[in-house]
Scaffold this motif. Structure first.
Motif, PDB file in Angstrom:
ATOM      1  N   PRO A  92       0.203 -21.206   0.570  1.00 38.47           N
ATOM      2  CA  PRO A  92      -0.467 -21.004  -0.716  1.00 38.47           C
ATOM      3  C   PRO A  92       0.526 -20.729  -1.856  1.00 38.47           C
ATOM      4  O   PRO A  92       1.492 -19.986  -1.674  1.00 38.47           O
ATOM      5  CB  PRO A  92      -1.345 -19.768  -0.486  1.00 38.47           C
ATOM      6  N   VAL A  93       0.254 -21.341  -2.999  1.00 35.42           N
ATOM      7  CA  VAL A  93       1.045 -21.087  -4.210  1.00 35.42           C
ATOM      8  C   VAL A  93       0.117 -20.414  -5.219  1.00 35.42           C
ATOM      9  O   VAL A  93      -0.948 -20.944  -5.539  1.00 35.42           O
ATOM     10  CB  VAL A  93       1.627 -22.401  -4.766  1.00 35.42           C
ATOM     11  N   LEU A  94       0.521 -19.236  -5.667  1.00 42.17           N
ATOM     12  CA  LEU A  94      -0.354 -18.384  -6.481  1.00 42.17           C
ATOM     13  C   LEU A  94       0.172 -18.237  -7.903  1.00 42.17           C
ATOM     14  O   LEU A  94       1.390 -18.202  -8.124  1.00 42.17           O
ATOM     15  CB  LEU A  94      -0.466 -16.998  -5.832  1.00 42.17           C
ATOM     16  N   SER A  95      -0.774 -18.123  -8.831  1.00 41.83           N
ATOM     17  CA  SER A  95      -0.434 -18.013 -10.255  1.00 41.83           C
ATOM     18  C   SER A  95      -0.591 -16.573 -10.736  1.00 41.83           C
ATOM     19  O   SER A  95      -1.689 -16.020 -10.720  1.00 41.83           O
ATOM     20  CB  SER A  95      -1.359 -18.936 -11.059  1.00 41.83           C
ATOM     21  N   ASP A  96       0.504 -15.998 -11.192  1.00 40.82           N
ATOM     22  CA  ASP A  96       0.508 -14.633 -11.750  1.00 40.82           C
ATOM     23  C   ASP A  96       0.545 -14.720 -13.281  1.00 40.82           C
ATOM     24  O   ASP A  96       1.229 -13.965 -13.960  1.00 40.82           O
ATOM     25  CB  ASP A  96       1.761 -13.909 -11.202  1.00 40.82           C
ATOM     26  N   PHE A  97      -0.225 -15.713 -13.780  1.00 40.64           N
ATOM     27  CA  PHE A  97      -0.174 -16.043 -15.211  1.00 40.64           C
ATOM     28  C   PHE A  97      -0.901 -15.016 -16.074  1.00 40.64           C
ATOM     29  O   PHE A  97      -0.429 -14.654 -17.156  1.00 40.64           O
ATOM     30  CB  PHE A  97      -0.784 -17.435 -15.400  1.00 40.64           C
ATOM     31  N   TRP A  98      -2.091 -14.564 -15.580  1.00 46.51           N
ATOM     32  CA  TRP A  98      -2.886 -13.679 -16.438  1.00 46.51           C
ATOM     33  C   TRP A  98      -3.626 -12.625 -15.636  1.00 46.51           C
ATOM     34  O   TRP A  98      -4.274 -12.991 -14.669  1.00 46.51           O
ATOM     35  CB  TRP A  98      -3.880 -14.497 -17.274  1.00 46.51           C
ATOM     36  N   PRO A  99      -3.591 -11.350 -15.983  1.00 46.31           N
ATOM     37  CA  PRO A  99      -2.730 -10.765 -17.010  1.00 46.31           C
ATOM     38  C   PRO A  99      -1.254 -11.076 -16.677  1.00 46.31           C
ATOM     39  O   PRO A  99      -0.854 -10.925 -15.517  1.00 46.31           O
ATOM     40  CB  PRO A  99      -2.999  -9.268 -16.924  1.00 46.31           C
ATOM     41  N   HIS A 100      -0.525 -11.481 -17.680  1.00 44.20           N
ATOM     42  CA  HIS A 100       0.762 -12.111 -17.427  1.00 44.20           C
ATOM     43  C   HIS A 100       1.723 -11.246 -16.598  1.00 44.20           C
ATOM     44  O   HIS A 100       2.120 -10.160 -17.006  1.00 44.20           O
ATOM     45  CB  HIS A 100       1.448 -12.484 -18.742  1.00 44.20           C
ATOM     46  N   GLY A 101       2.074 -11.778 -15.413  1.00 46.20           N
ATOM     47  CA  GLY A 101       3.091 -11.142 -14.574  1.00 46.20           C
ATOM     48  C   GLY A 101       2.687  -9.776 -14.032  1.00 46.20           C
ATOM     49  O   GLY A 101       3.560  -8.999 -13.635  1.00 46.20           O
ATOM     50  N   GLN A 102       1.392  -9.517 -13.970  1.00 37.75           N
ATOM     51  CA  GLN A 102       0.935  -8.178 -13.549  1.00 37.75           C
ATOM     52  C   GLN A 102       1.378  -7.849 -12.112  1.00 37.75           C
ATOM     53  O   GLN A 102       1.822  -6.733 -11.837  1.00 37.75           O
ATOM     54  CB  GLN A 102      -0.590  -8.086 -13.661  1.00 37.75           C
ATOM     55  N   THR A 103       1.262  -8.842 -11.229  1.00 32.25           N
ATOM     56  CA  THR A 103       1.664  -8.605  -9.836  1.00 32.25           C
ATOM     57  C   THR A 103       3.179  -8.415  -9.750  1.00 32.25           C
ATOM     58  O   THR A 103       3.665  -7.484  -9.075  1.00 32.25           O
ATOM     59  CB  THR A 103       1.203  -9.777  -8.943  1.00 32.25           C
TER      60      THR A 103
END
Lengths: 202, 189
Positions: free
Chosen positions: A140-151
């Motif tokens: 899996p490829v996950l997006s930490d886009f929004w809230p930006h870079g929260q993870t």
């Protein structure tokens, strides 16, 4: 009067040559892929402060994947170890030359009962196109886009320019961090480091 | 004295930066390959295939005798190299089946790949020909820092150097047709 002038010219030439040598950042990208990659130049090696350490409970998260699902740590607790692979940004040189290598290591990860979760701060459509250009990935490829870079921020891996560090975090089936590696952003983590991380999960 | 020191310092810098300036991008047919030292393959069978002494640690191209060469610059991390790996194996098999083993040799250089990374690639694709590591991109720079895969077909000169006859960046259509192109380039019928 002439001799000092020659010396200044020489120093100038030397400066230009030194700069050209410093800018020789080694990298190799697949030929059919190379023209699509944005050259970032050399970046500050590490630009954040880790917020976790080995032995900590891994900060939980849920993120959208390019497969259209919401994926989180809890999906794997009790059943799989996890390698979080944070990479700085899609369509950049070193990142485009990291995950495709993990594509031929699925049996190694299976032997260690480990899933990879690839994470960047790019949005899902960008990641979708990028992974297609890599000819697909098994994890899996996950997006930490929004809230930006929260993870990324919860692990202390968000850089001051909004990208993330190039980092590997190994988490066992109980959700405990067993190995952390934050690489110089300009360099791909060697496979030896990945193997060391997998061994920490035994 | 200042002039002398200036010239010396300038020359020193030029020599120091020579590898970086030697080749920028893929070679062209007719180019002469620079001298280089390569690590010997791990597998004794591959050392024997290249005609090297059993205990050798490194080699130069001139150690390979009077043979044409095909060199593939690849990376374990390159999806095209992964996709093409079975085809390159087929080229090797065709060279053997055509009885050309004593005339042309094939080996690969893993650009930016450690010994472990090269071994993983070789195991994954059961690569039958030698692959050598280049963890610090030293050889990759000599080959112009091109993308991967990058194929070169070379012929030896009387002075022990190698001249580029074919320079091919990226994938290819079929093993049979690509080998035909290679053999034509190095004058093997």
């Amino acid at each position: 009067m002439k001799q000092p002038r020659i010396s200044i010219i020489t120093l100038f030439l030397a400066f230009i040559l030194l700069i050209s040598m410093i800018l020789q950042i080694p990298q190799v990208v697949a030929a059919e892929f190379k023209d699509q990659i944005y050259a970032t130049g050399e970046l500050k090696p590490i630009d954040s402060t880790l917020a976790v350490q080995v032995g900590d409970k891994a900060p939980d998260f849920t993120l959208p994947s390019i497969a259209g699902k919401i994926v989180g740590l809890q999906d794997f607790m009790g059943s799989k170890n996890i390698m979080l692979s944070f990479v700085p940004a899609a369509w950049t040189p070193v990142c485009s030359d990291q995950w495709p290598g993990y594509n031929i290591l699925q049996d190694v990860f299976d032997e260690h009962d480990t899933i990879i979760l690839g994470i960047t701060v790019d949005n899902v459509p960008t990641l979708h196109s990028w992974v297609l250009a890599m000819e697909g990935l098994w994890f899996p490829v996950l997006s930490d886009f929004w809230p930006h870079g929260q993870t990324a921020a919860s692990y202390g891996l968000l850089r001051s320019d909004g990208t993330t560090e190039r980092a590997l975090i190994f988490i066992d089936k109980q959700g405990v961090i067993r190995f952390i590696h934050v690489e110089d952003i300009n360099i791909r983590p060697p496979l030896e480091t990945v193997i060391k991380g997998l061994q920490s999960l035994q | 004295m200042i002039r002398f020191l200036s010239i010396i310092s300038c020359l020193t810098l030029l020599v120091a930066s020579a590898p970086a300036l030697a080749q920028d991008g893929p070679f062209s047919p007719g180019d002469v390959l620079p001298q280089m030292e390569l690590p010997a393959p791990e597998d004794p069978a591959h050392v024997q295939y290249l005609g090297l002494k059993p205990d050798v640690q490194t080699f130069t191209l001139s150690d390979l005798g009077d043979k044409a060469l095909v060199i593939e610059i690849f990376s374990m991390y390159c999806p095209i190299c992964q996709r093409e790996a079975p085809q390159v194996n087929e080229i090797f098999a065709l060279i053997q089946s055509k009885g050309l083993n004593d005339k042309i040799k094939l080996f690969g250089i893993g650009a930016g790949n450690s010994e472990l990374e090269v071994r993983v690639f070789a195991d994954k694709y059961a690569t039958p020909f030698p692959l050598v590591p280049d963890p610090d991109y030293v050889l990759h720079k000599i080959f112009g820092g091109a993308g991967t895969p990058y194929f070169l077909a070379l012929v030896p000169t009387s002075s022990g150097e190698y001249t580029v006859r074919l320079s091919h960046l990226g994938g290819f259509d079929s093993a049979e047709s690509f080998l035909k192109t290679i053999l034509k380039a190095v004058d093997i019928k």
